[in-house]
Scaffold this motif. Structure first.
Motif, PDB file in Angstrom:
ATOM      1  N   TRP A  12      59.382 -37.381  43.054  1.00  0.00           N
ATOM      2  CA  TRP A  12      59.832 -37.010  41.960  1.00  0.00           C
ATOM      3  C   TRP A  12      58.861 -36.539  41.278  1.00  0.00           C
ATOM      4  O   TRP A  12      58.800 -35.590  40.563  1.00  0.00           O
ATOM      5  N   ALA A  13      58.082 -37.441  41.180  1.00  0.00           N
ATOM      6  CA  ALA A  13      56.536 -37.544  40.081  1.00  0.00           C
ATOM      7  C   ALA A  13      55.874 -36.572  40.447  1.00  0.00           C
ATOM      8  O   ALA A  13      55.177 -35.687  39.740  1.00  0.00           O
ATOM      9  N   LEU A  14      55.582 -35.911  42.139  1.00  0.00           N
ATOM     10  CA  LEU A  14      55.050 -34.890  42.740  1.00  0.00           C
ATOM     11  C   LEU A  14      55.649 -33.540  42.247  1.00  0.00           C
ATOM     12  O   LEU A  14      54.314 -32.713  42.006  1.00  0.00           O
ATOM     13  N   GLY A 121      63.387 -24.948  36.400  1.00  0.00           N
ATOM     14  CA  GLY A 121      62.963 -25.951  37.087  1.00  0.00           C
ATOM     15  C   GLY A 121      62.762 -27.753  36.578  1.00  0.00           C
ATOM     16  O   GLY A 121      62.656 -28.735  37.217  1.00  0.00           O
ATOM     17  N   GLU A 122      61.750 -27.053  34.630  1.00  0.00           N
ATOM     18  CA  GLU A 122      61.815 -27.941  34.527  1.00  0.00           C
ATOM     19  C   GLU A 122      62.745 -28.973  34.284  1.00  0.00           C
ATOM     20  O   GLU A 122      63.189 -29.901  34.315  1.00  0.00           O
ATOM     21  N   ASN A 123      64.077 -27.764  33.920  1.00  0.00           N
ATOM     22  CA  ASN A 123      65.193 -28.974  33.708  1.00  0.00           C
ATOM     23  C   ASN A 123      65.639 -29.307  34.622  1.00  0.00           C
ATOM     24  O   ASN A 123      66.352 -30.621  35.024  1.00  0.00           O
ATOM     25  N   LEU A 124      65.833 -28.774  36.025  1.00  0.00           N
ATOM     26  CA  LEU A 124      66.560 -29.168  37.106  1.00  0.00           C
ATOM     27  C   LEU A 124      65.855 -31.357  37.262  1.00  0.00           C
ATOM     28  O   LEU A 124      66.933 -31.801  38.258  1.00  0.00           O
ATOM     29  N   ILE A 125      64.602 -30.938  37.791  1.00  0.00           N
ATOM     30  CA  ILE A 125      63.906 -31.695  37.710  1.00  0.00           C
ATOM     31  C   ILE A 125      64.382 -32.903  36.828  1.00  0.00           C
ATOM     32  O   ILE A 125      64.113 -34.291  37.505  1.00  0.00           O
ATOM     33  N   ALA A 126      64.052 -32.854  35.486  1.00  0.00           N
ATOM     34  CA  ALA A 126      64.798 -34.416  34.012  1.00  0.00           C
ATOM     35  C   ALA A 126      66.192 -34.520  34.991  1.00  0.00           C
ATOM     36  O   ALA A 126      65.956 -35.494  34.809  1.00  0.00           O
ATOM     37  N   ALA A 127      66.831 -34.193  35.591  1.00  0.00           N
ATOM     38  CA  ALA A 127      67.841 -34.985  35.468  1.00  0.00           C
ATOM     39  C   ALA A 127      68.622 -35.407  36.376  1.00  0.00           C
ATOM     40  O   ALA A 127      69.195 -36.234  36.831  1.00  0.00           O
ATOM     41  N   PHE A 128      67.343 -35.436  38.217  1.00  0.00           N
ATOM     42  CA  PHE A 128      66.874 -36.551  38.280  1.00  0.00           C
ATOM     43  C   PHE A 128      66.728 -37.760  37.958  1.00  0.00           C
ATOM     44  O   PHE A 128      67.185 -38.665  38.327  1.00  0.00           O
ATOM     45  N   LEU A 129      65.933 -37.945  36.869  1.00  0.00           N
ATOM     46  CA  LEU A 129      65.849 -39.050  36.941  1.00  0.00           C
ATOM     47  C   LEU A 129      66.611 -40.297  36.462  1.00  0.00           C
ATOM     48  O   LEU A 129      66.540 -41.243  36.351  1.00  0.00           O
ATOM     49  N   PRO A 130      68.363 -39.989  35.412  1.00  0.00           N
ATOM     50  CA  PRO A 130      68.915 -40.639  35.625  1.00  0.00           C
ATOM     51  C   PRO A 130      69.312 -41.022  36.507  1.00  0.00           C
ATOM     52  O   PRO A 130      69.515 -43.033  36.866  1.00  0.00           O
ATOM     53  N   LEU A 200      63.051 -35.975  47.822  1.00  0.00           N
ATOM     54  CA  LEU A 200      64.248 -36.381  46.414  1.00  0.00           C
ATOM     55  C   LEU A 200      65.555 -36.225  47.204  1.00  0.00           C
ATOM     56  O   LEU A 200      65.414 -35.150  47.765  1.00  0.00           O
ATOM     57  N   ARG A 201      66.099 -37.103  46.863  1.00  0.00           N
ATOM     58  CA  ARG A 201      67.870 -37.462  47.237  1.00  0.00           C
ATOM     59  C   ARG A 201      68.789 -36.786  46.224  1.00  0.00           C
ATOM     60  O   ARG A 201      68.856 -37.188  45.257  1.00  0.00           O
ATOM     61  N   GLY A 338      61.397 -36.976  24.994  1.00  0.00           N
ATOM     62  CA  GLY A 338      62.323 -36.049  24.768  1.00  0.00           C
ATOM     63  C   GLY A 338      62.565 -36.020  26.502  1.00  0.00           C
ATOM     64  O   GLY A 338      64.274 -36.184  26.003  1.00  0.00           O
ATOM     65  N   ARG A 339      61.808 -36.209  27.690  1.00  0.00           N
ATOM     66  CA  ARG A 339      62.632 -36.507  28.406  1.00  0.00           C
ATOM     67  C   ARG A 339      63.489 -37.291  29.005  1.00  0.00           C
ATOM     68  O   ARG A 339      65.050 -37.147  29.519  1.00  0.00           O
ATOM     69  N   ALA A 340      63.355 -38.679  28.743  1.00  0.00           N
ATOM     70  CA  ALA A 340      63.525 -40.378  28.515  1.00  0.00           C
ATOM     71  C   ALA A 340      64.490 -40.492  28.108  1.00  0.00           C
ATOM     72  O   ALA A 340      65.978 -41.232  28.164  1.00  0.00           O
TER      73      ALA A 340
END
Length: 356
Positions: A12-14, A121-130, A200-201, A338-340
């Protein structure tokens, strides 16, 4: 979170590692100054054309993101859409290679398309964080991602600098080496994003009774009055992100026009700023988990105000370099914070216990 392996968090971080080359090379360091001086021939309206093109892309991102997010949630399709947005940004970045001097329309079209897909893409990858991090660790894991991202920006920028130095030694001009560097940036983005896209799953499940995305967005907006914290943060983030994006968008142009920075000197400045941004993102993630998300963002915004004051007061390079590095520290910290916070509010909505 339970069931999440460390290699998946790394994958995810990559993605931040992969896409940072776009924002660093295209938006900040190389293509922005080339657009003004090369494509638009330093016309009086050149900087306005650059900011207008980016403003159009940001407006499209703002309009499309709620619809894309609603569709992704309903269909459990964040991963599929991430493939699509990655391909779109890579293709748009490669298309910038056709932005030769005078090719203004082609340059603007490729810029709008590439930045539009980058923003989605920024929004979508951030949505995986929770789905990946416990509420008490949202700040530090978001910080890991941004820190790794700035390392990716350093890699892309370093590769671009090495190529430009070789090209200039071979007698090439900006009209030759800048378009080629866009292909290099697109290639790095494509290769570096593969670990994320393959590992990433997608943990979400399709929801029953799927409604059109626009209907879901309208329903959410109608209930926004019940989500006071989220509503306040959305207003706040629109305002402070406008300032941050103005700094990112105009930094290289300002350095070149006011302080006569060459392409190589501008790249050197951005390389140093990326290092300070990586430190800011990594370290501040731990601070955020200790002091709280809202307080952390307030601290970063105070830092941004100090940076703007320093840049305004700079009449020589020394103070400008200081301001740029303060911006780096604040950029890494505020973007990560902000993402967190969005992830934290999402987990609270779902009923997770979390630190305040």
């Amino acid at each position: 979170r339970p069931g999440v392996k460390r290699r998946e968090v790394l994958a995810w971080a990559l993605y931040d590692f992969a896409n940072s080359g776009y924002s660093t090379v295209v938006i900040t360091a190389v293509f922005s100054a080339y657009f003004v001086a090369g494509v638009a021939h330093n016309a009086p309206w050149a900087t306005f054309a650059w900011t207008f093109a980016l403003s159009v892309s940001y407006a499209l991102v703002m309009a499309a993101s709620p619809l894309v997010g609603a569709w992704a949630d309903r269909h459990a399709a964040k991963k599929k859409l991430l493939w699509l947005t990655t391909a779109g940004c890579v293709a748009g970045t490669a298309a910038l290679a056709f932005a030769s001097p005078g090719a203004l329309v082609a340059a603007i079209a490729a810029l709008v398309v590439s930045n539009f897909f980058f923003g989605l893409g920024e929004n979508l990858i951030a949505a995986f964080l929770p789905e990946l991090a416990q509420p008490r660790a949202l700040g530090r894991i978001s910080g890991w991602g941004w820190a790794v991202g700035y390392v990716g920006g350093l890699l892309s920028l370093g590769a671009t600098l090495a190529y430009i130095q070789w090209a200039e030694a071979a007698g090439q001009g900006a009209g030759q080496f800048v378009p080629a560097s866009m292909l290099l940036t697109a290639g790095i983005f494509m290769v570096a994003s593969l670990p994320t896209l393959l590992v990433l799953r997608e943990r979400a499940r399709p929801q029953a009774g799927v409604r059109p995305a626009w209907a879901e967005v309208r329903r959410t907006l109608s209930h926004l009055s019940e989500l006071a914290d989220l509503r306040a943060f959305l207003v706040c983030t629109v305002l402070y992100q406008a300032g941050i994006q103005a700094v990112i968008t105009l930094a290289a142009i300002y350095a070149a026009q006011v302080f006569d920075f060459s392409t190589q000197k501008t790249i050197g400045l951005v390389l140093v700023v990326n290092l300070t941004a990586a430190v800011g993102a990594f370290a501040f993630g731990y601070v955020q988990d200790r002091v709280g998300h809202v307080r952390a963002i307030a601290l970063t915004l105070a830092g941004w105000l100090c940076m703007v004051a320093l840049a305004w007061a700079a009449v020589g390079e020394t103070l400008f370099w200081v301001a740029a590095n303060v911006a780096g520290l604040c950029m890494g910290a505020s973007q990560s914070a902000g993402r967190a916070l969005v992830g934290y509010l999402d987990r609270c909505r779902c009923g997770d216990s979390a630190v305040p």
